[in-house]
Enzyme design. Structure first.
Site, PDB file in Angstrom:
ATOM      1  N   THR A 132       0.819  -1.219   0.000  1.00 34.11           N
ATOM      2  CA  THR A 132       0.000   0.000   0.000  1.00 34.11           C
ATOM      3  C   THR A 132       0.854   1.271   0.000  1.00 34.11           C
ATOM      4  OG1 THR A 132      -1.524   1.270   1.397  1.00 34.11           O
ATOM      5  CG2 THR A 132      -0.090  -0.253   2.537  1.00 34.11           C
ATOM      6  N   ASP A 133       0.269   2.365  -0.459  1.00 26.80           N
ATOM      7  CA  ASP A 133       0.988   3.654  -0.415  1.00 26.80           C
ATOM      8  C   ASP A 133       1.097   4.183   1.016  1.00 26.80           C
ATOM      9  OD1 ASP A 133      -1.684   4.363  -0.017  1.00 26.80           O
ATOM     10  OD2 ASP A 133      -1.745   5.870  -1.607  1.00 26.80           O
ATOM     11  N   GLU A 134       0.311   3.602   1.942  1.00 30.06           N
ATOM     12  CA  GLU A 134       0.323   4.126   3.323  1.00 30.06           C
ATOM     13  C   GLU A 134       1.659   3.909   4.021  1.00 30.06           C
ATOM     14  OE1 GLU A 134      -3.084   3.433   5.747  1.00 30.06           O
ATOM     15  OE2 GLU A 134      -4.458   3.574   4.064  1.00 30.06           O
ATOM     16  N   TYR A 157      -1.805  -0.476  11.015  1.00 32.68           N
ATOM     17  CA  TYR A 157      -1.962  -1.151   9.716  1.00 32.68           C
ATOM     18  C   TYR A 157      -0.773  -0.860   8.806  1.00 32.68           C
ATOM     19  CZ  TYR A 157      -3.304  -1.558   4.792  1.00 32.68           C
ATOM     20  OH  TYR A 157      -3.293  -1.836   3.438  1.00 32.68           O
ATOM     21  N   LYS A 161       2.235  -3.321   7.307  1.00 33.83           N
ATOM     22  CA  LYS A 161       2.496  -3.510   5.868  1.00 33.83           C
ATOM     23  C   LYS A 161       3.945  -3.114   5.550  1.00 33.83           C
ATOM     24  CE  LYS A 161       0.016  -4.558   2.918  1.00 33.83           C
ATOM     25  NZ  LYS A 161      -0.390  -5.895   2.369  1.00 33.83           N
TER      26      LYS A 161
END
Ligand code: NAD
Ligand code: DAU
Length: 352
Positions: A132-134, A157, A161
């Protein structure tokens, strides 16, 4: 060419679109969907492919390391596309541990199993980790995430990741495990679990329930049509270079409140309500803890090297998404019964 590919998390939102894409496009591949069927996994998402000769479903938990080793020994996978994860930021704030098990321990078990069965020969093998970009953290008002943006995850989260991304790269560097990673922005489209912004708000508008906007609704997300993500995964799986990372994004930034207003307008039209009726449901609630302000992806590398680009304009994609939810009321009813009601009560109890 015959290949056996394991796709993890295939009963979830993005995973089901990836499974459908691969099963239909590659009849010579044997596609094995490995999924635990958590609250977010639903085999109804795959009804149209379940009878196909090149598709198989295996129920299993990636956190169970012995089971994963046995599975890999039995199937001798040529490749893995790893999407299984706990994926909802709010749940990670309420209960971080689940995220550590599924996202970090689960990914490590898969890495160990792939390393084990590919130890003699890594030719033609590939571990594709979907991220993810997060992991890059939060942007201010300007700038974009590129593949070299330093990691700065802010929620349990995104930290889980980020940790799994580091492990995948470490197995490549230390053990020579062939791998690719992609980091994608917010997906939208059919089959997304109605805890995430767009399907939650569609469901609430339909049922005349309040629309809980966090903070002032000024956070910005970069939205991508889910089938465009599946297409990018196909390209990267087949043509991406070993050890590389590719950012995937829609170049489609929306402030939450603007997106919500557009959604209300579309819903008013589809439900034959008077203009402005759905907007009245907007309710500003307490902000998400540690809420990232803005995500925006620079996907130049993917566009330049592999020729990918998003296919849909957001207004068209959102319209199609609303139609899908309005036509699939049974699906929505099934996934919003039982456990979901408990979650909703805990999450939004005061604002209902
Ligand atoms: P989702 O929550 O809809 O689906 C996750 C799937 O993984 C479910 O089918 C669930 O049953 C399965 N799963 C969870 N834990 C498992 C376990 N321990 N063992 C086996 N299966 C398990 O998630 P999603 O939104 O489709 O996201 C899929 C992947 O893409 C995730 O890795 C996520 O981090 C990543 N991603 C999501 C987005 C997005 O906007 N949704 C954007 C970028 C990246
Ligand atoms: O950027 C990619 C990520 O996008 C993925 O890695 C995650 O798995 C996925 O869940 C998504 O994370 P977000 O937190 O951005 O998505 P979510 O749909 O939960 O929220 C989108 C925005 O809407 C965010 O700024 C929070 C806000 N929001 C969300 C909910 C559920 C609200 O204002 N109210 C809500 O009730």
């Amino acid at each position: 060419m015959n290949k056996t590919i394991c796709i993890t998390g295939g009963a979830g939102f993005i995973g089901s679109h990836v499974i459908r894409h691969f099963v239909n496009k590659y009849p010579a591949y044997h596609i094995v969907n490995l999924d635990k069927l958590t609250y977010a996994g639903n085999l109804e998402n795959l009804k149209d492919v379940e009878g196909k000769a090149n598709y198989e479903f295996v129920k299993g938990d990636i956190v169970d390391g012995d089971f994963i080793i046995r599975l890999f020994e039995d199937y001798k996978f040529d490749g893995l596309i790893h999407l299984a994860a706990e994926s909802h930021v709010d749940r990670s704030i309420a209960n971080p541990n689940e995220f550590i098990y599924a996202n970090i321990v689960g990914t490590t078990n898969l890495l160990n199993a792939a390393r084990h069965i590919w130890k003699e020969n890594t030719e033609g093998k590939r571990f594709y980790h979907v991220s993810t970009d997060e992991v890059y953290g939060s942007l201010g008002e300007t700038g974009y995430f590129t593949e070299s943006t330093p990691y700065d995850p802010k929620s349990p989260y995104s930290a889980s990741k980020a940790s799994s991304d580091h492990l995948v790269r470490a197995y490549n560097h230390t053990f020579g495990l062939p791998m690719v990673i992609s980091n994608c922005s917010n997906n939208y489209g059919p089959n997304q679990f109605p805890e995430k912004l767009i399907p939650l708000f569609i469901n609430n508008i339909q049922n005349n329930k309040p629309l809980p906007v966090y903070g002032k609704g000024e956070n910005v997300r970069d939205w991508l049509w889910v089938e465009d993500h599946a297409e990018a995964i196909d390209l990267i799986y087949h043509k991406g270079s070993d050890g590389e990372t590719y950012n995937i994004g829609g170049h489609n930034e929306w402030k939450n409140i603007d997106l919500i207003r557009l959604l209300c307008k579309i819903m008013d039209h589809k439900l034959n309500r008077e203009a402005g009726a759905s907007e009245k449901l907007i309710t500003y609630v307490k902000d998400r803890a540690g809420h990232d302000l803005r995500y925006a992806i620079d996907s130049t590398k993917l566009q330049r090297e592999l020729g990918w680009k998003p296919s849909l304009q957001f207004e068209e994609g959102l319209d199609k998404t609303v139609d899908w939810y309005l036509q699939n009321t049974e699906w929505l009813k099934n996934v919003t019964s039982g456990e979901y009601l408990k979650y909703y009560e805990e999450m939004y109890g005061d604002d209902r």
